[in-house]
Design a protein around this motif. Structure first.
Motif, PDB file in Angstrom:
ATOM      1  N   ILE A   1       1.226  -0.875   0.173  1.00 53.35           N
ATOM      2  CA  ILE A   1       0.191  -0.210   0.166  1.00 53.35           C
ATOM      3  C   ILE A   1       0.647   1.150  -0.472  1.00 53.35           C
ATOM      4  O   ILE A   1       1.959   1.223   0.498  1.00 53.35           O
ATOM      5  CB  ILE A   1      -0.525  -0.359   1.115  1.00 53.35           C
ATOM      6  CG1 ILE A   1      -1.846  -1.087   1.096  1.00 53.35           C
ATOM      7  CG2 ILE A   1      -1.980   1.383   1.574  1.00 53.35           C
ATOM      8  CD1 ILE A   1      -2.673  -1.571   2.571  1.00 53.35           C
TER       9      ILE A   1
ATOM     10  N   GLU B   1       0.795   7.362   0.077  1.00 49.86           N
ATOM     11  CA  GLU B   1       0.179   8.436  -0.451  1.00 49.86           C
ATOM     12  C   GLU B   1      -1.296   7.905   0.060  1.00 49.86           C
ATOM     13  O   GLU B   1      -2.269   9.116  -0.226  1.00 49.86           O
ATOM     14  CB  GLU B   1       0.293   8.585  -1.871  1.00 49.86           C
ATOM     15  CG  GLU B   1       1.850   9.075  -2.582  1.00 49.86           C
ATOM     16  CD  GLU B   1       1.786   8.819  -3.816  1.00 49.86           C
ATOM     17  OE1 GLU B   1       1.941  10.308  -4.128  1.00 49.86           O
ATOM     18  OE2 GLU B   1       2.191   7.543  -3.869  1.00 49.86           O
ATOM     19  N   GLU B   2      -1.692   6.510   0.512  1.00 46.21           N
ATOM     20  CA  GLU B   2      -3.130   6.608   0.544  1.00 46.21           C
ATOM     21  C   GLU B   2      -3.284   6.998   2.233  1.00 46.21           C
ATOM     22  O   GLU B   2      -3.927   6.890   2.586  1.00 46.21           O
ATOM     23  CB  GLU B   2      -2.817   4.751   1.235  1.00 46.21           C
ATOM     24  CG  GLU B   2      -3.137   4.029  -0.345  1.00 46.21           C
ATOM     25  CD  GLU B   2      -3.844   3.894  -0.894  1.00 46.21           C
ATOM     26  OE1 GLU B   2      -4.848   3.450  -1.020  1.00 46.21           O
ATOM     27  OE2 GLU B   2      -3.861   4.439  -2.523  1.00 46.21           O
TER      28      GLU B   2
ATOM     29  N   LYS C   1      -1.618  12.418   0.662  1.00 48.48           N
ATOM     30  CA  LYS C   1      -1.743  12.524  -0.345  1.00 48.48           C
ATOM     31  C   LYS C   1      -1.085  13.684  -1.303  1.00 48.48           C
ATOM     32  O   LYS C   1      -0.632  15.277   0.057  1.00 48.48           O
ATOM     33  CB  LYS C   1      -3.035  12.842   0.009  1.00 48.48           C
ATOM     34  CG  LYS C   1      -3.840  11.819   1.219  1.00 48.48           C
ATOM     35  CD  LYS C   1      -5.192  11.741  -0.321  1.00 48.48           C
ATOM     36  CE  LYS C   1      -6.072  10.980   0.880  1.00 48.48           C
ATOM     37  NZ  LYS C   1      -6.088   9.954   1.876  1.00 48.48           N
TER      38      LYS C   1
END
Ligand code: ADP
Ligand code: MG
Length: 718
Positions: free
Chosen positions: A10, A13-14, A19
């Motif tokens: 993952i 940026e999640e 972000k």
């Protein structure tokens, strides 16, 4: 709930707060996934309960305070001087802090920022003040995540501040926890390790400072355990899936060779030969690292190893990192064979070699480098002839450079190879050699004169077996080491003159020039010219890396023959030069060399019966330089120096150059975490013994694959 393997897929940026721009900055710094983020552990912690109230600061002591910036100003009283002053208050304050020429502080510390200051308290005009304290920005907006007693300080990454990092990690944990545990419970129990989920929580946001160490130990264990399991699988594959040779134990040549030596083997040589024998008798190919100081007698061991293979009708190869070294090995091995009466008859002359005992055909050997082709039986042999003799099996033994043997040569039945790494390593060499023996994997003995600390032989070279020759042949004398400043260089030259007067020879090693080999050669040449007037009555020679290998060889043979008294050299001589009559080495600007390099250089003297002196000419300008000189003066023990080197340089630089899971150690510090490493290695290897393909440990298997990545892709192709 998310497994670490999944978190490794993952993107950061999640995570909310990461972000866009900030996430991109993290990625650029190598923190690409949520797993990476969770392994970015705090750099330090501030325990609020031990923070001093500003009203009661003890003058003269080192303290940490926490407060809010109430004012900040910058002054430039004169050119080249910037003074930033901040006033900080914790409700009992205020406290003044000043920094000189750290203009960025003004931007770092806008009014309202909550910061921790660490430094020494002074009194200035009756008020408490800190001069140039360390600053940790706790938060720009004094909000959440600082209610706990212990404040974690995550280091900033690019433009992402510690406060922001802290919040991001907090969000990542919220999203990921609970993080399940992939390590078998009985292993955790045996070593008193806490659960992984708790470890991640405690390392980032500990409630109590005394939780931090245990959390860290658990995560370090995990990191090392993954690596050791990977190494164990690799090693097992080498043993069980390769098509090795079970060499015969008859080893007729080995016994004859050892009996023919003019000296007794040392206890260490005997022990190591026995370790090698056991490997060679087994059907799996040997992968053994032979460590031994310069002069410890590795060559004899290597020859006995090769002869064991040759006895059974296989061919042997010796691979050296340079042409000069290959040439030296050829000479050394032929001399040993002659000594043992194993030189073959000289063919073109149609008569027995002077040294041949006539019992059997002898060991046919060739030297093959890009500039030289020699054999020990045919006076004239062309490159083509030698190549075809390697291919049809007429040659028993080939000595050459790594590159040449790997790329150009086809053996008819290569059964054993000795790789002399001196102090360079490459796994790739081990791998490509595999195809050389036709349908068999040759036994491999990798020799190095670089002492490798156990921390590294258990990680970096963790798939190799290790033998150590930890005993020098009798009669070797210790090298005395002196340290002189530049202005005292006359004393160094006096030592040189005295030794040359007594019939000995000297090396002068020129300062290290980092920029290029060309500039280094030029500066060595200049030093050579200068030293000719320092030693008007002596024969001074010069050797450096820019010389053609033929010229290098002729300088070296002149030095060996005693025609040169003082050899001015760059570090080209650090590798494998063996001139027992050389008793002095002067190393200029010694503080600029790496410790292992200094140790290698020093190993060039004291090789004969006359002892040796090593003079370090140095005026160290850095703490590291000073530490290196001190270490050289303190010991000649290569292992201790290697550990010291690791300590001075840090593991990052040691590992940086190799592609291996080790390059990626994020949490472990191999010196500090040595005990954990030992535990992880024992458990990792035992687990793979019980369950070679990790069939019962899918989560662990997935995690190793996800976190060690491409570096261990070989684990998963079968
Ligand atoms: P290394 O390759 O480890 O640098 P060498 O094999 O070149 O060391 O050995 C250094 C010197 O010591 C050589 O001259 C060699 O003949 C000699 N030597 C090796 N083993 C013994 C021994 N057991 N007893 C005495 N001399 C030895
Ligand atoms: Mg074998």
């Amino acid at each position: 709930m998310a497994e670490l393997a999944r978190l490794a897929t993952i993107s950061v940026e999640e995570i909310s707060g990461l972000k866009g721009r900030r996430g991109a900055a993290l990625k650029k710094a190598g923190i690409e996934t949520v797993a990476d983020l969770l392994m970015h552990v705090p750099r330090r912690y501030i325990d609020r309960s031990r923070v001093e109230p500003m009203a009661l600061l003890p003058v003269g002591s080192e303290v940490t305070v926490i407060g809010k910036v109430t004012a900040v100003s910058v002054r430039r009283p004169r050119r080249g001087l910037v003074i930033v002053e901040a006033t900080v208050d914790d409700g009992t304050g205020p406290l003044k802090a000043v920094w000189f020429n750290q203009g960025f502080r003004e931007r770092q510390l806008p009014v309202g920022t909550e910061i921790a200051l660490s430094g020494k308290v002074e009194r200035f005009r009756g008020r408490p003040q800190m001069k140039s304290p360390d600053v940790d920005v706790l938060s720009a907006d004094a909000e959440t995540l600082r209610t706990g007693r212990v404040v974690p300080i995550h280091s900033s990454v690019g433009e992402v501040t510690p406060g922001w990092m802290r919040r991001a990690v907090h969000n990542a944990l919220l999203r990921s926890r609970p993080i399940p545990d992939p390590v078998p419970a009985e292993i955790l129990e045996r070593h008193g390790l806490m659960a992984r989920d708790g470890a991640f929580a405690d390392i980032h946001f500990p409630e109590e400072v005394d939780r931090i160490d245990e959390a860290r130990r658990r995560l370090v264990f995990d990191e090392l355990f993954r690596l050791e399991v990977a190494l164990a699988i690799q090693k097992r594959r080498q043993m069980h899936e390769a098509k090795g040779v079970a060499h015969s134990d008859d080893g007729g040549l080995v016994g004859r060779f050892v009996a023919g030596l003019p000296y007794e083997l040392t206890g260490a040589q005997v022990r190591v030969l026995e370790e090698i024998r056991a490997d060679m008798l087994a059907v799996y190919p040997m992968h053994r690292l032979l460590q031994g100081e310069v002069g410890s007698g590795k060559t004899v061991v290597a020859v006995a190893t090769l002869l064991r293979g040759i006895s059974g009708g296989f061919q042997g190869a010796v691979m050296a990192p340079t042409e000069v070294l290959a040439g030296q090995h050829f000479l050394a091995v032929s001399a040993l064979l002659e000594m043992a009466g194993m030189a073959p008859a000289a063919e073109s002359l149609g008569m027995d070699s002077l040294f041949s005992t006539g019992s059997g055909p002898g060991v046919r050997m060739a030297l093959l480098t890009s500039s030289q082709v020699l054999t020990n039986f045919a006076a004239e042999a062309s490159r083509d002839e030698v190549m075809s003799w390697i291919g049809d099996g007429k040659l028993d033994l080939v000595v050459g450079t790594h590159a040449l043997i790997q790329e150009g040569v086809h053996f008819s039945r290569l059964g054993v190879a000795v790789v002399d790494e001196q102090h360079r390593f490459g796994v790739s060499q081990r791998v490509t050699l595999k195809e050389k023996g036709g349908d068999i994997d040759p036994d491999l003995l990798i020799m190095t004169a670089t002492p490798i600390p156990r921390t590294l032989s258990m990680t970096l070279y963790g798939d190799l077996d290790v033998s150590v020759i930890d005993e020098l042949p009798p009669g070797r004398t210790l090298v005395e080491t002196l340290w002189l400043g530049r202005t005292e260089e006359g004393e160094a030259w006096a030592v040189v003159k005295e030794q040359v007067g007594a019939g000995r020879q000297a090396f002068v090693v020129c300062p290290l020039v980092e920029e290029s080999a060309k500039i280094e050669a030029a500066s060595a040449t200049a030093e050579y010219e200068r030293l000719q007037s320092v030693f008007p009555d002596l024969e001074v020679g010069l050797i450096h890396g820019q010389l053609h290998s033929r010229d290098k060889e002729s300088v070296m043979s002149a030095f060996r023959a005693g025609a040169i008294d003082v050899l001015v050299a760059t570090t080209v001589i650090e590798v494998g030069i063996d001139v027992p009559n050389a008793t002095v080495m002067v190393i200029e600007d010694a503080d600029r060399f790496g410790l292992s390099q200094l140790h290698q250089l020093r190993g060039r003297v004291g090789r004969g019966e006359h002892g040796g002196t090593c003079v370090l000419l140095a005026e160290p300008t850095t703490p590291e330089g000073e530490a290196r000189i001190a270490a050289m003066l303190a010991t000649t023990d290569g292992f201790r120096l290697a550990e010291e080197d690791l300590r001075i340089r840090g593991q990052g630089t040691v590992f940086g150059t190799r592609q291996s899971g080790v390059a990626d150690l994020k949490l472990a510090d191999l010196l500090r975490d040595f005990e954990t490493l030992v535990d992880a290695r024992r458990e990792g290897f035992a687990l793979v013994d019980r369950d070679p393909e990790l069939a019962g440990q899918p989560q662990l298997r997935a995690e190793i694959r996800a976190l060690l990545g491409d570096e261990v892709e070989w684990l998963f192709v079968s």
